[in-house]
Design a protein around this motif. Structure first.
Motif, PDB file in Angstrom:
ATOM      1  N   ILE A 144       9.335   0.425   5.219  1.00 33.41           N
ATOM      2  CA  ILE A 144       9.007   1.881   4.342  1.00 33.41           C
ATOM      3  C   ILE A 144       7.858   1.693   3.254  1.00 33.41           C
ATOM      4  CG2 ILE A 144      10.149   3.112   2.233  1.00 33.41           C
ATOM      5  CD1 ILE A 144      13.016   2.577   3.699  1.00 33.41           C
ATOM      6  N   LEU A 145       7.676   0.819   2.896  1.00 33.71           N
ATOM      7  CA  LEU A 145       6.599   0.363   1.840  1.00 33.71           C
ATOM      8  C   LEU A 145       5.333   0.150   2.638  1.00 33.71           C
ATOM      9  CD1 LEU A 145       8.160  -2.490  -0.364  1.00 33.71           C
ATOM     10  CD2 LEU A 145       7.864  -0.311  -1.170  1.00 33.71           C
ATOM     11  N   GLU A 146       5.254  -0.246   3.637  1.00 36.67           N
ATOM     12  CA  GLU A 146       3.999  -0.225   4.624  1.00 36.67           C
ATOM     13  C   GLU A 146       3.670   1.276   4.951  1.00 36.67           C
ATOM     14  OE1 GLU A 146       4.953  -2.861   7.516  1.00 36.67           O
ATOM     15  OE2 GLU A 146       3.754  -4.633   6.578  1.00 36.67           O
ATOM     16  N   TRP A 147       4.604   1.815   5.201  1.00 40.28           N
ATOM     17  CA  TRP A 147       4.520   3.634   5.762  1.00 40.28           C
ATOM     18  C   TRP A 147       4.219   4.350   4.181  1.00 40.28           C
ATOM     19  CZ3 TRP A 147       6.828   7.980   3.492  1.00 40.28           C
ATOM     20  CH2 TRP A 147       6.871   9.095   4.243  1.00 40.28           C
ATOM     21  N   VAL A 148       4.476   3.765   3.291  1.00 37.48           N
ATOM     22  CA  VAL A 148       3.933   4.533   2.099  1.00 37.48           C
ATOM     23  C   VAL A 148       2.307   4.216   1.788  1.00 37.48           C
ATOM     24  CG1 VAL A 148       4.248   4.261  -0.662  1.00 37.48           C
ATOM     25  CG2 VAL A 148       6.156   4.654   0.904  1.00 37.48           C
TER      26      VAL A 148
END
Length: 53
Positions: A39-43
């Protein structure tokens, strides 16, 4: 909203925790941390759509 540097720090912290958990093989926590990292990498990739439908 978090800054890009804050998110990168969170990813690094989660990756460190993931390495520690791999040593004790706690699969439930490992999968949860991997999901958080995704999720953080997607952000960080500056998305234009929704993560969840």
């Amino acid at each position: 909203m978090r800054t890009q540097d804050q998110i990168k720090r969170m990813v690094n912290q989660l990756e460190q925790t993931l390495k520690q958990l791999n040593e004790v093989e706690n699969r439930g926590e490992i999968n949860e941390i991997r999901a958080q990292i995704e999720i953080l990498e997607w952000v960080l990739d500056a998305p234009v759509g929704k993560y969840h439908d």
